[in-house]
Design a protein around this motif. Structure first.
Motif, PDB file in Angstrom:
ATOM      1  N   ARG A  79      88.145 -11.467 -76.757  1.00  0.00           N
ATOM      2  CA  ARG A  79      88.054 -10.187 -77.465  1.00  0.00           C
ATOM      3  C   ARG A  79      89.275  -9.313 -77.172  1.00  0.00           C
ATOM      4  N   TRP A 125      90.152  -9.900 -67.517  1.00  0.00           N
ATOM      5  CA  TRP A 125      89.142 -10.928 -67.752  1.00  0.00           C
ATOM      6  C   TRP A 125      89.744 -12.327 -67.766  1.00  0.00           C
ATOM      7  N   ASP A 177      84.823 -15.081 -73.031  1.00  0.00           N
ATOM      8  CA  ASP A 177      84.474 -14.278 -74.206  1.00  0.00           C
ATOM      9  C   ASP A 177      85.213 -12.944 -74.172  1.00  0.00           C
ATOM     10  N   ARG A 178      85.173 -12.256 -73.040  1.00  0.00           N
ATOM     11  CA  ARG A 178      85.828 -10.958 -72.929  1.00  0.00           C
ATOM     12  C   ARG A 178      87.342 -11.089 -73.063  1.00  0.00           C
ATOM     13  N   THR A 179      87.884 -12.178 -72.533  1.00  0.00           N
ATOM     14  CA  THR A 179      89.322 -12.417 -72.676  1.00  0.00           C
ATOM     15  C   THR A 179      89.688 -12.611 -74.140  1.00  0.00           C
ATOM     16  N   GLN A 205      92.265  -5.854 -71.029  1.00  0.00           N
ATOM     17  CA  GLN A 205      91.136  -6.783 -70.996  1.00  0.00           C
ATOM     18  C   GLN A 205      91.611  -8.222 -70.825  1.00  0.00           C
ATOM     19  N   GLU A 216      81.255 -15.993 -70.033  1.00  0.00           N
ATOM     20  CA  GLU A 216      81.291 -14.560 -70.336  1.00  0.00           C
ATOM     21  C   GLU A 216      82.710 -14.014 -70.168  1.00  0.00           C
TER      22      GLU A 216
END
Length: 314
Positions: free
Chosen positions: A284, A260, A280-282, A256, A277
């Motif tokens: 996480r 991301w 955010d994914r990075t 991820q 967005e």
């Protein structure tokens, strides 16, 4: 006495707490079921006492004030449970305000689905002036789910939920106090419930608004929270001594982060609002990789008190 208690933990948010309480006072269709409202003041100075005392006359049911001076969200929730014997517990955060049919909708969904926990949707509200990230921040502080009321196979957070006490909140301290500073106590609670065969439901029409204060309605805060959310699966696997599960989550996190992270860089280069967005994914993904002690953001407890004191002094 009704069979539902509403618990509201609070920490130095007097105006927000009053808004949350008045939204519970305004609930329709639950007059015979709403037994009591419990406010857990997690400020060592007991700053919410005056707010609660000033609203007692407005409450349609007993309004109970409990001072828990040990800072921490898990400790506060555990303390609130000691002040009620209600078999159904609804949780509302002090920065939320419920629609006037919120509790009736949660009750109806729980009765129809017969689940141990029911969650409802949240509209995220952020102050004006948050710029290009406003849409992302509204989604971040909000909660989306299925279009209809139904059984689901995953859990959300405690805010805007209704729980069957006997099955979802066992023992004297169902929330782990070890999570007092960083949060994640609800993740551990729901993982343990699922392992016992517990079930989750979604009440699609049980709405609340969540109002993000200015100091939280920032990309820096949201990404720190996203990092902490990412840490949770790795931390829970480590707690349960499942090394292969930890390794799996770390591999997922690494993938991820690469995918991301590259998307974040590309979208930042062209100024796309979607970069929020991707960031955010990075974050996480990074959380799944760096889940161990020393990398845990602290949003609650003594750290939150210190931040509030600094804001007051500024």
């Amino acid at each position: 006495m009704g069979d539902v208690a509403v618990l509201i933990p609070t920490m130095r948010r007097p105006e927000s707490l009053a808004r949350a309480l008045r939204s519970v006072f305004a609930q329709r269709g639950v007059e015979a079921r709403l037994g009591e409202i419990v406010v857990i003041d997690n400020d060592p100075t007991g700053s919410a006492a005056g707010v609660v005392a000033g609203l007692v006359a407005e409450s349609p049911c007993p309004l109970i004030y409990h001072h828990e001076p040990r800072p921490g969200v898990a400790t506060a929730r555990n303390a609130g449970l000691t002040r009620t014997k209600a078999p159904l517990i609804a949780f509302l955060d002090d920065d939320e305000a419920a629609d006037d049919d919120w509790l009736a909708r949660l009750n109806a969904a729980q009765a129809a689905l017969s689940t141990d926990v029911v969650f409802g949707p949240i509209r995220g509200r952020v102050p004006e002036g948050t710029g290009w990230a406003s849409a992302y921040l509204e989604r971040f502080f909000g909660r989306e789910g299925p279009a209809g009321t139904q059984i689901i196979d995953y859990a959300y957070g405690c805010g805007n939920s209704l729980m069957v006490r006997a099955t979802a909140l066992p023992g004297l301290t169902p929330f782990d106090p070890a999570a007092d500073r960083s949060g994640g106590e609800d993740d551990a609670l729901f993982q343990a419930l699922e392992a016992r065969g517990g079930t989750f439901g979604w009440a699609a029409d049980a709405w609340v608004d969540e109002f993000a204060p200015p100091h939280r309605a920032t990309m820096r805060y949201a990404l720190a929270r996203a990092f902490a959310y990412g840490q949770s699966p790795s931390q829970l696997a480590a707690r349960d001594r499942k090394p292969f599960a930890v390794a799996r989550w770390m591999l997922i996190g690494a993938a991820q982060t690469v995918v991301w992270g590259a998307a974040s860089i590309a979208m930042s280069a062209i100024g796309s609002p979607r970069r929020a967005e991707m960031m955010d994914r990075t974050a996480r993904g990074l959380g799944k990789l760096f889940w161990f002690k020393g990398f845990e953001p602290q949003f609650y407890g003594a750290r939150e008190l210190a931040r509030l004191d600094a804001l007051k002094a500024a």
